[in-house]
Design a protein around this motif. Structure first.
Motif, PDB file in Angstrom:
ATOM      1  N   ASP A  41       0.586  -1.417  -0.232  1.00 34.08           N
ATOM      2  CA  ASP A  41      -0.264  -0.151   0.108  1.00 34.08           C
ATOM      3  C   ASP A  41       0.723   1.277   0.149  1.00 34.08           C
ATOM      4  OD1 ASP A  41      -2.732   1.005  -0.075  1.00 34.08           O
ATOM      5  OD2 ASP A  41      -2.528   1.378   1.454  1.00 34.08           O
ATOM      6  N   SER A  64      -4.369   4.837  -0.471  1.00 33.89           N
ATOM      7  CA  SER A  64      -3.209   4.267   0.004  1.00 33.89           C
ATOM      8  C   SER A  64      -4.386   4.545   1.958  1.00 33.89           C
ATOM      9  CB  SER A  64      -2.490   4.838   0.236  1.00 33.89           C
ATOM     10  OG  SER A  64      -1.687   4.255  -0.829  1.00 33.89           O
ATOM     11  N   LYS A 108      -0.924  -4.125   2.042  1.00 33.37           N
ATOM     12  CA  LYS A 108      -2.492  -3.598   1.619  1.00 33.37           C
ATOM     13  C   LYS A 108      -3.321  -4.472   1.819  1.00 33.37           C
ATOM     14  CE  LYS A 108      -5.129  -2.574  -2.366  1.00 33.37           C
ATOM     15  NZ  LYS A 108      -4.919  -2.721  -4.374  1.00 33.37           N
TER      16      LYS A 108
END
Length: 118
Positions: A41, A64, A108
């Motif tokens: 991310d 993000s 992520k």
């Protein structure tokens, strides 16, 4: 679907693609690692290449999330640094090509921020 890059600052560093793929030191042209496209991310990497060049890469995306600092260590699976929660690869750094580095990478999937220093 491609992600929209919010911040991307590369110093003495080149990526094979917009926000992932093979990573190179622009001073000597050596491959220094591989950044996985779909699993991270955000990335903050400062390194010293064996050629003496000091480089860095800072990348994050419009979507993000902030992330949560953790003390867990990344695990190594087939030379890839992976999230310990889901074992998905995040990045490969070629230790034999780097004199040292300080990296923070956010997964992520779980949102954990992992730090690794060599």
């Amino acid at each position: 679907m491609a992600r929209a890059v919010k911040n991307k600052e590369l110093i003495h560093t080149r990526l094979a693609a917009n926000y992932g793929g093979w990573m190179y030191c622009t001073e000597c042209g050596e491959n220094i690692g591989y950044l996985c496209y779909q699993t991270y991310d955000s990335l903050e990497l400062k390194y010293k290449c064996n050629c003496g060049s000091e480089g860095s890469a800072v990348i994050d995306f419009d979507d993000s999330k902030k992330g949560t600092a953790c003390s867990d260590e990344l695990i190594v699976v087939k030379n890839r640094l992976c999230c310990p929660d889901d074992r998905e690869p995040l990045i490969t750094l070629l230790d034999k090509k780097l004199a040292g580095y300080d990296m923070r990478i956010t997964c992520k999937a779980c949102g954990n921020i992992y730090r690794k220093i060599k």
